[in-house]
Scaffold this motif. Structure first.
Motif, mmCIF file in Angstrom:
data_model
loop_
_atom_site.group_PDB
_atom_site.id
_atom_site.type_symbol
_atom_site.label_atom_id
_atom_site.label_comp_id
_atom_site.label_asym_id
_atom_site.label_seq_id
_atom_site.Cartn_x
_atom_site.Cartn_y
_atom_site.Cartn_z
ATOM 1 N N VAL A 11 81.754 12.861 131.700
ATOM 2 C CA VAL A 11 81.559 11.497 131.212
ATOM 3 C C VAL A 11 80.078 11.213 131.004
ATOM 4 N N LEU A 12 79.262 11.508 131.998
ATOM 5 C CA LEU A 12 77.820 11.289 131.839
ATOM 6 C C LEU A 12 77.255 12.146 130.714
ATOM 7 N N TRP A 13 77.682 13.402 130.633
ATOM 8 C CA TRP A 13 77.214 14.289 129.576
ATOM 9 C C TRP A 13 77.528 13.706 128.204
ATOM 10 N N SER A 14 78.768 13.234 128.027
ATOM 11 C CA SER A 14 79.162 12.702 126.720
ATOM 12 C C SER A 14 78.357 11.458 126.366
ATOM 13 N N GLN A 15 78.081 10.599 127.330
ATOM 14 C CA GLN A 15 77.275 9.405 127.069
ATOM 15 C C GLN A 15 75.856 9.792 126.675
ATOM 16 N N HIS A 16 75.270 10.729 127.404
ATOM 17 C CA HIS A 16 73.897 11.146 127.111
ATOM 18 C C HIS A 16 73.798 11.874 125.776
ATOM 19 N N GLN A 17 74.780 12.720 125.480
ATOM 20 C CA GLN A 17 74.751 13.445 124.216
ATOM 21 C C GLN A 17 74.935 12.512 123.024
ATOM 22 N N ALA A 18 75.811 11.541 123.144
ATOM 23 C CA ALA A 18 76.005 10.573 122.063
ATOM 24 C C ALA A 18 74.705 9.809 121.803
ATOM 25 N N ARG A 19 74.039 9.393 122.868
ATOM 26 C CA ARG A 19 72.760 8.680 122.715
ATOM 27 C C ARG A 19 71.711 9.590 122.067
ATOM 28 N N ALA A 20 71.646 10.856 122.508
ATOM 29 C CA ALA A 20 70.671 11.796 121.952
ATOM 30 C C ALA A 20 70.939 12.050 120.471
ATOM 31 N N LEU A 21 72.199 12.168 120.096
ATOM 32 C CA LEU A 21 72.524 12.381 118.686
ATOM 33 C C LEU A 21 72.138 11.178 117.836
ATOM 34 N N ARG A 22 72.390 9.992 118.348
ATOM 35 C CA ARG A 22 72.010 8.792 117.595
ATOM 36 C C ARG A 22 70.483 8.693 117.460
ATOM 37 N N ASN A 23 69.775 9.063 118.512
ATOM 38 C CA ASN A 23 68.308 9.067 118.438
ATOM 39 C C ASN A 23 67.818 10.098 117.422
ATOM 40 N N ALA A 24 68.459 11.277 117.426
ATOM 41 C CA ALA A 24 68.075 12.323 116.472
ATOM 42 C C ALA A 24 68.357 11.873 115.043
ATOM 43 N N ALA A 25 69.453 11.160 114.845
ATOM 44 C CA ALA A 25 69.782 10.663 113.508
ATOM 45 C C ALA A 25 68.715 9.710 113.005
ATOM 46 N N GLY A 26 68.161 8.933 113.916
ATOM 47 C CA GLY A 26 67.117 7.972 113.550
ATOM 48 C C GLY A 26 65.788 8.623 113.236
ATOM 49 N N SER A 27 65.633 9.893 113.567
ATOM 50 C CA SER A 27 64.355 10.563 113.320
ATOM 51 C C SER A 27 64.324 11.238 111.956
ATOM 52 N N ALA A 28 65.273 10.903 111.098
ATOM 53 C CA ALA A 28 65.319 11.387 109.714
ATOM 54 C C ALA A 28 65.406 12.909 109.637
ATOM 55 N N SER A 29 66.209 13.500 110.503
ATOM 56 C CA SER A 29 66.428 14.941 110.438
ATOM 57 C C SER A 29 67.122 15.270 109.118
ATOM 58 N N ASN A 30 66.766 16.394 108.523
ATOM 59 C CA ASN A 30 67.393 16.770 107.259
ATOM 60 C C ASN A 30 68.542 17.757 107.449
ATOM 61 N N LEU A 31 69.005 17.926 108.687
ATOM 62 C CA LEU A 31 70.142 18.798 108.937
ATOM 63 C C LEU A 31 71.402 18.137 108.374
ATOM 64 N N PRO A 32 72.303 18.925 107.768
ATOM 65 C CA PRO A 32 73.512 18.336 107.173
ATOM 66 C C PRO A 32 74.581 18.033 108.229
ATOM 67 N N ILE A 33 74.275 17.082 109.075
ATOM 68 C CA ILE A 33 75.178 16.722 110.175
ATOM 69 C C ILE A 33 75.520 15.247 110.047
ATOM 70 N N ASP A 34 76.799 14.933 110.219
ATOM 71 C CA ASP A 34 77.259 13.546 110.228
ATOM 72 C C ASP A 34 76.988 12.994 111.630
ATOM 73 N N TRP A 35 75.740 12.656 111.871
ATOM 74 C CA TRP A 35 75.253 12.314 113.206
ATOM 75 C C TRP A 35 76.090 11.235 113.883
ATOM 76 N N GLU A 36 76.323 10.142 113.194
ATOM 77 C CA GLU A 36 77.012 9.019 113.830
ATOM 78 C C GLU A 36 78.439 9.389 114.239
ATOM 79 N N ASN A 37 79.171 10.068 113.365
ATOM 80 C CA ASN A 37 80.544 10.424 113.710
ATOM 81 C C ASN A 37 80.613 11.509 114.779
ATOM 82 N N VAL A 38 79.672 12.452 114.755
ATOM 83 C CA VAL A 38 79.622 13.461 115.815
ATOM 84 C C VAL A 38 79.330 12.774 117.157
ATOM 85 N N ALA A 39 78.393 11.834 117.154
ATOM 86 C CA ALA A 39 78.076 11.090 118.380
ATOM 87 C C ALA A 39 79.288 10.296 118.854
ATOM 88 N N GLU A 40 79.999 9.679 117.915
ATOM 89 C CA GLU A 40 81.168 8.891 118.293
ATOM 90 C C GLU A 40 82.268 9.774 118.881
#
Length: 155
Positions: A11-40
């Motif tokens: 549970v803690l891992w999933s919460q932290h990973q979702a937050r990290a993915l959303r933060n990474a999405a905000g950093s304008a990464s050019n990786l072809p990843i659907d950041w928000e849905n992966v985080a969700e």
């Protein structure tokens, strides 16, 4: 840290990973990843554990209530067996997500009203009249997840 957390508290891992993915999405990464849905989806993993946990506690509460208020001698053994099975399941969930342990009193409080209603309905289906008032009954954390059982009626 993330690898250790994954192994010790999903549970803690999933919460932290979702937050990290959303933060990474905000950093304008050019990786072809659907950041928000992966985080969700990762966040949903933790929520699923929490729902299972609450469901198991609710089932224990329903059967504790029936044991406490039902005047019938049967099916008490089946209710006790269901409680044991659900308690085992609660321990398995806690092994995967120990952070849920601190939520036990809140989950009990949140689930108790619905458990009272379902226990009352179950007894009514068999035309049983409760021996005591459901609204007066509360249970402690130890009574729900420990080895406690209500004494038989009339004792």
């Amino acid at each position: 840290m993330a690898d250790h957390e994954y192994d010790t508290d999903l549970v803690l891992w999933s919460q932290h990973q979702a937050r990290a993915l959303r933060n990474a999405a905000g950093s304008a990464s050019n990786l072809p990843i659907d950041w928000e849905n992966v985080a969700e989806e990762i966040e949903t993993l933790g929520k699923s554990q929490s729902r299972e946990f609450a469901s198991r506690i609710s089932t224990v509460l329903i059967h504790l209530l029936k044991l406490k208020v039902s005047p019938s001698a049967e099916p008490r053994a089946a209710w006790r067996e269901t409680i044991r099975e659900q308690r085992d399941g609660i321990q398995r969930v806690l092994a995967d997500a120990p952070s849920l342990r601190r939520t036990i009193p809140t989950v009990i409080q949140d689930e108790l009203a619905g458990a009272r209603e379902r226990a009352r309905d179950a007894l009514a289906d068999y035309r049983e009249q409760p021996g005591i008032d459901f609204t007066e009954l509360i249970f402690t954390e130890d009574q729900v997840v420990g080895r406690w059982f209500p004494p038989p009626p009339g004792t």
